[in-house]
Motif scaffolding. Structure first.
Motif, PDB file in Angstrom:
ATOM      1  N   ALA A  97      -1.711 -55.723 -29.567  1.00  0.00           N
ATOM      2  CA  ALA A  97      -1.102 -56.452 -28.300  1.00  0.00           C
ATOM      3  C   ALA A  97      -2.180 -57.601 -28.299  1.00  0.00           C
ATOM      4  O   ALA A  97      -3.456 -57.315 -28.043  1.00  0.00           O
ATOM      5  CB  ALA A  97      -0.905 -55.478 -27.163  1.00  0.00           C
ATOM      6  N   PHE A  98      -1.683 -58.688 -28.175  1.00  0.00           N
ATOM      7  CA  PHE A  98      -2.631 -59.826 -28.296  1.00  0.00           C
ATOM      8  C   PHE A  98      -2.044 -60.605 -26.940  1.00  0.00           C
ATOM      9  O   PHE A  98      -1.042 -61.361 -26.813  1.00  0.00           O
ATOM     10  CB  PHE A  98      -2.608 -60.522 -29.548  1.00  0.00           C
ATOM     11  N   ARG A 126      -9.618 -48.843 -23.503  1.00  0.00           N
ATOM     12  CA  ARG A 126      -9.276 -49.070 -24.862  1.00  0.00           C
ATOM     13  C   ARG A 126      -8.800 -50.492 -25.118  1.00  0.00           C
ATOM     14  O   ARG A 126      -8.041 -51.067 -24.051  1.00  0.00           O
ATOM     15  CB  ARG A 126      -8.228 -48.176 -25.027  1.00  0.00           C
ATOM     16  N   MET A 127      -8.814 -50.907 -26.211  1.00  0.00           N
ATOM     17  CA  MET A 127      -8.075 -52.382 -26.439  1.00  0.00           C
ATOM     18  C   MET A 127      -6.789 -52.091 -26.951  1.00  0.00           C
ATOM     19  O   MET A 127      -6.286 -50.911 -27.072  1.00  0.00           O
ATOM     20  CB  MET A 127      -8.645 -52.718 -27.896  1.00  0.00           C
ATOM     21  N   LEU A 173      -5.551 -66.415 -36.208  1.00  0.00           N
ATOM     22  CA  LEU A 173      -5.306 -65.061 -36.453  1.00  0.00           C
ATOM     23  C   LEU A 173      -4.897 -64.851 -37.973  1.00  0.00           C
ATOM     24  O   LEU A 173      -5.471 -64.187 -38.818  1.00  0.00           O
ATOM     25  CB  LEU A 173      -4.448 -64.224 -35.676  1.00  0.00           C
ATOM     26  N   ARG A 174      -3.778 -65.596 -38.474  1.00  0.00           N
ATOM     27  CA  ARG A 174      -3.518 -65.637 -39.682  1.00  0.00           C
ATOM     28  C   ARG A 174      -4.489 -66.299 -40.809  1.00  0.00           C
ATOM     29  O   ARG A 174      -4.556 -65.616 -41.674  1.00  0.00           O
ATOM     30  CB  ARG A 174      -2.220 -66.719 -39.792  1.00  0.00           C
ATOM     31  N   ARG A 210     -10.821 -58.597 -30.236  1.00  0.00           N
ATOM     32  CA  ARG A 210     -11.686 -57.394 -30.805  1.00  0.00           C
ATOM     33  C   ARG A 210     -10.797 -56.521 -31.263  1.00  0.00           C
ATOM     34  O   ARG A 210     -11.078 -55.765 -32.412  1.00  0.00           O
ATOM     35  CB  ARG A 210     -12.550 -56.672 -29.539  1.00  0.00           C
ATOM     36  N   ALA A 211      -9.482 -56.249 -30.621  1.00  0.00           N
ATOM     37  CA  ALA A 211      -8.625 -55.268 -30.969  1.00  0.00           C
ATOM     38  C   ALA A 211      -8.184 -55.749 -32.489  1.00  0.00           C
ATOM     39  O   ALA A 211      -7.990 -55.069 -33.499  1.00  0.00           O
ATOM     40  CB  ALA A 211      -7.526 -55.017 -30.154  1.00  0.00           C
ATOM     41  N   PHE A 212      -7.768 -57.094 -32.666  1.00  0.00           N
ATOM     42  CA  PHE A 212      -7.396 -57.686 -33.826  1.00  0.00           C
ATOM     43  C   PHE A 212      -8.653 -57.483 -34.859  1.00  0.00           C
ATOM     44  O   PHE A 212      -8.152 -57.095 -36.020  1.00  0.00           O
ATOM     45  CB  PHE A 212      -7.014 -59.172 -33.534  1.00  0.00           C
TER      46      PHE A 212
END
Length: 121
Positions: A39-40, A2-3, A102-103, A48-50
């Motif tokens: 969590a990055f 899992r991410m 990301l922003r 991918r989680a983001f």
């Protein structure tokens, strides 16, 4: 595997991101989702989680959930104060640079995110 994603939901307590190779269900509407914690570490899995968090937030009914992205700056072992300060500063600069991207991506999707860098293991 899992991410790195954690969700706070009143109506979907077991909602999970897809496993590697699984597709995101873009049509699924999600209600009452309040917070998403990502969590990055800059890895493909954390990206991918983001992306999943952004997509999930767009499928929420009502108010958009709060998305927080967290990275961990890890001090060296054993700790040398001078070295630790330099490593934490370097990690902070590194993650802040990643967070800019990301922003921008979130803004393009109409989503606002929070970011944080914590120190620890």
């Amino acid at each position: 595997m899992r991410m790195g994603l954690s969700l706070v939901s009143e109506t979907h307590p077991h909602l999970n991101p897809p496993l590697e190779g699984e597709e995101i269900n873009h049509g699924q509407e999600v209600s009452m989702l309040k917070k998403i914690l990502v969590a990055f570490d800059g890895s493909e899995q954390s990206r991918r989680a983001f992306d999943f968090a952004l997509e999930l937030s767009k499928n929420c009914t009502g108010a958009l959930p709060e998305i927080t992205v967290v990275s961990v700056a890890q001090p060296p072992e054993p700790i040398d104060i001078v070295e630790m300060d330099a490593i934490i500063e370097s990690a902070t600069q590194h993650y802040e640079e990643l967070f800019k991207g990301l922003r921008e991506k979130a803004k393009a999707e109409g989503v606002e995110i929070k970011t944080d860098i914590v120190v620890g293991h």
